[in-house]
Design a protein around this motif. Structure first.
Motif, PDB file in Angstrom:
ATOM      1  N   ALA A 139       0.832  -1.206   0.000  1.00  0.00           N
ATOM      2  CA  ALA A 139       0.000   0.000   0.000  1.00  0.00           C
ATOM      3  C   ALA A 139       0.867   1.257   0.000  1.00  0.00           C
ATOM      4  N   SER A 140       0.367   2.278  -0.701  1.00  0.00           N
ATOM      5  CA  SER A 140       1.032   3.581  -0.681  1.00  0.00           C
ATOM      6  C   SER A 140       0.430   4.499   0.374  1.00  0.00           C
ATOM      7  N   ALA A 141      -0.841   4.264   0.730  1.00  0.00           N
ATOM      8  CA  ALA A 141      -1.530   5.035   1.758  1.00  0.00           C
ATOM      9  C   ALA A 141      -2.619   4.171   2.355  1.00  0.00           C
ATOM     10  N   ALA A 142      -3.046   4.520   3.573  1.00  0.00           N
ATOM     11  CA  ALA A 142      -4.085   3.731   4.244  1.00  0.00           C
ATOM     12  C   ALA A 142      -4.771   4.575   5.301  1.00  0.00           C
ATOM     13  N   ILE A 143      -5.993   4.158   5.628  1.00  0.00           N
ATOM     14  CA  ILE A 143      -6.756   4.795   6.705  1.00  0.00           C
ATOM     15  C   ILE A 143      -7.834   3.822   7.144  1.00  0.00           C
ATOM     16  N   ASP A 144      -8.310   3.956   8.378  1.00  0.00           N
ATOM     17  CA  ASP A 144      -9.442   3.136   8.811  1.00  0.00           C
ATOM     18  C   ASP A 144     -10.705   3.994   8.784  1.00  0.00           C
ATOM     19  N   VAL A 145     -11.837   3.350   8.535  1.00  0.00           N
ATOM     20  CA  VAL A 145     -13.103   4.073   8.422  1.00  0.00           C
ATOM     21  C   VAL A 145     -13.736   4.144   9.807  1.00  0.00           C
ATOM     22  N   SER A 146     -13.416   5.215  10.519  1.00  0.00           N
ATOM     23  CA  SER A 146     -13.981   5.431  11.845  1.00  0.00           C
ATOM     24  C   SER A 146     -15.024   6.534  11.831  1.00  0.00           C
ATOM     25  N   ASP A 147     -14.847   7.544  10.983  1.00  0.00           N
ATOM     26  CA  ASP A 147     -15.746   8.691  10.958  1.00  0.00           C
ATOM     27  C   ASP A 147     -16.632   8.743   9.717  1.00  0.00           C
ATOM     28  N   GLY A 148     -16.538   7.749   8.836  1.00  0.00           N
ATOM     29  CA  GLY A 148     -17.310   7.722   7.606  1.00  0.00           C
ATOM     30  C   GLY A 148     -16.393   7.653   6.400  1.00  0.00           C
ATOM     31  N   LEU A 149     -16.811   6.919   5.356  1.00  0.00           N
ATOM     32  CA  LEU A 149     -15.951   6.694   4.204  1.00  0.00           C
ATOM     33  C   LEU A 149     -15.546   7.997   3.523  1.00  0.00           C
ATOM     34  N   THR A 150     -16.500   8.883   3.248  1.00  0.00           N
ATOM     35  CA  THR A 150     -16.138  10.098   2.523  1.00  0.00           C
ATOM     36  C   THR A 150     -15.212  10.989   3.351  1.00  0.00           C
ATOM     37  N   ARG A 151     -15.469  11.094   4.643  1.00  0.00           N
ATOM     38  CA  ARG A 151     -14.596  11.928   5.477  1.00  0.00           C
ATOM     39  C   ARG A 151     -13.196  11.320   5.581  1.00  0.00           C
ATOM     40  N   ASP A 152     -13.119  10.018   5.821  1.00  0.00           N
ATOM     41  CA  ASP A 152     -11.806   9.410   6.039  1.00  0.00           C
ATOM     42  C   ASP A 152     -11.000   9.292   4.744  1.00  0.00           C
ATOM     43  N   VAL A 153     -11.646   8.848   3.654  1.00  0.00           N
ATOM     44  CA  VAL A 153     -10.917   8.783   2.384  1.00  0.00           C
ATOM     45  C   VAL A 153     -10.602  10.188   1.887  1.00  0.00           C
ATOM     46  N   GLY A 154     -11.439  11.153   2.245  1.00  0.00           N
ATOM     47  CA  GLY A 154     -11.124  12.539   1.936  1.00  0.00           C
ATOM     48  C   GLY A 154      -9.819  12.981   2.570  1.00  0.00           C
ATOM     49  N   HIS A 155      -9.533  12.486   3.775  1.00  0.00           N
ATOM     50  CA  HIS A 155      -8.247  12.803   4.419  1.00  0.00           C
ATOM     51  C   HIS A 155      -7.082  12.306   3.557  1.00  0.00           C
ATOM     52  N   VAL A 156      -7.223  11.091   3.014  1.00  0.00           N
ATOM     53  CA  VAL A 156      -6.165  10.530   2.167  1.00  0.00           C
ATOM     54  C   VAL A 156      -5.998  11.370   0.905  1.00  0.00           C
ATOM     55  N   ALA A 157      -7.124  11.721   0.278  1.00  0.00           N
ATOM     56  CA  ALA A 157      -7.067  12.504  -0.953  1.00  0.00           C
ATOM     57  C   ALA A 157      -6.370  13.847  -0.722  1.00  0.00           C
ATOM     58  N   ARG A 158      -6.716  14.508   0.352  1.00  0.00           N
ATOM     59  CA  ARG A 158      -6.140  15.830   0.618  1.00  0.00           C
ATOM     60  C   ARG A 158      -4.681  15.733   1.045  1.00  0.00           C
TER      61      ARG A 158
END
Length: 319
Positions: free
Chosen positions: A208-227
């Motif tokens: 993996a190049s990046a990762a996050i767990d979905v604790s606060d919601g998919l759009t919010r958490d994946v948004g963190h990765v995108a930004r």
């Protein structure tokens, strides 16, 4: 009469519930001023999570054992997102006067069960008196290659291990007294007994190049990765729903897509990886592309091939 022992007696009880560390890494455990862990050779990963009554949970919706389990898994999930193996857990409990010895034992047994599930142990912590139940959990782990949020690259795919929306559906169903209906069972369990996906994080760690767990919601958490990565993440709408979520959403009279996109506390692990290196146990749910007209964030691909930008909604502690 309500059973409430002294602090010393309660600590002794917790030491019996949690037991001793069989790994040999814990030099000093429960009962001293601090825990002592033998050093390893890999970078350490250290995380903390708090579960506060009235903010993160309601006592009428979860048992004391569920509370201890949920609090422990919520903290351990951060290690899954970093591709780390847990070494030990510290737990700080703030307990109101109404919490009995039996209540505390149930909390501790839930904590122990969760710790065992992810392959570690409670090795220390603190007890204090307060106005509402609060559990602050610190998890220490290690990994040779810590994953972060800022490495996603255009051309990669987005993949997920774990459910979306089920925990949020479960919360609604429990609140409406419908938790005993057959189609509610997966969602209710997802809310009361979530799973930190340590194994999935370890499987993705080397690719993996990046990762996050979905604790606060998919759009919010994946948004963190995108930004953090300066990219646009495009989700494939057709991959977000499961039969379990659709049945639970129907019972909850809720939009399954909204639950999948905005529901939190599923603790699924989302990674960005090369297209030909999706780890076992993960499914592809999107792709990473360059910014569009200078814009970064998260969008969903519609059936006609156009992109619809998504608001990064989800749980916000101060929103």
């Amino acid at each position: 009469m309500t059973a409430r022992s002294s602090e010393r007696a309660r600590i002794d009880m917790l030491a019996r519930v949690f037991g001793t560390d069989g790994s040999g890494r814990t030099i000093v455990g429960i009962g001293d001023d601090a825990a002592v862990i033998a050093p390893g050779r890999e970078p350490l990963v250290w995380t903390l999570d708090a579960q506060v009554e009235g903010i993160h949970f309601r006592r009428d919706l979860v048992s004391m054992a569920d509370l201890g389990y949920r609090a422990t898994m919520a903290a351990a999930s951060d290690l899954a997102a970093m591709g780390a193996s847990p070494l030990g857990i510290l737990a700080g409990l703030v307990l109101p006067a109404y919490v009995t010895d039996e209540d505390l034992r149930a909390i501790a047994e839930g904590q122990r069960e969760a710790a065992e599930e992810v392959g570690t142990q409670i090795i220390g912590g603190n007890l204090a008196r307060g106005q509402e139940i609060s559990i602050t959990t610190t998890v220490l782990g290690e990994t040779p290659r810590p994953l972060g949020r800022s490495g996603a690259k255009p051309g990669e795919v987005v993949a997920i291990a774990g459910p979306l929306g089920l925990s949020a559906a479960g919360l609604v169903l429990i609140g409406r007294g419908r938790e005993h209906e057959a189609d509610a069972a997966p969602a209710v369990r997802a809310y009361r007994r979530p799973l930190a996906r340590i194994t999935a994080g370890l499987a993705a760690r080397d690719v993996a190049s990046a990762a996050i767990d979905v604790s606060d919601g998919l759009t919010r958490d994946v948004g963190h990765v995108a930004r953090a990565s300066g990219v646009l993440v495009v989700l494939d709408r057709s991959t977000l729903l499961t039969p379990e979520l659709e049945r639970a959403a129907a019972l909850a009279e809720a939009d399954p897509y909204q639950l999948a996109l905005e529901g939190g506390e599923d603790y699924a692990v989302v990674v960005t990886v090369p297209e030909d290196r999706v780890p076992a146990g993960f499914k592809r749910i999107g792709r990473v592309v360059p910014p569009q007209d200078g814009k970064i964030g998260i969008a969903v691909e519609q059936t006609n091939g156009t992109l619809a930008w998504l608001d990064e909604r989800g749980y916000d502690h101060f929103g």
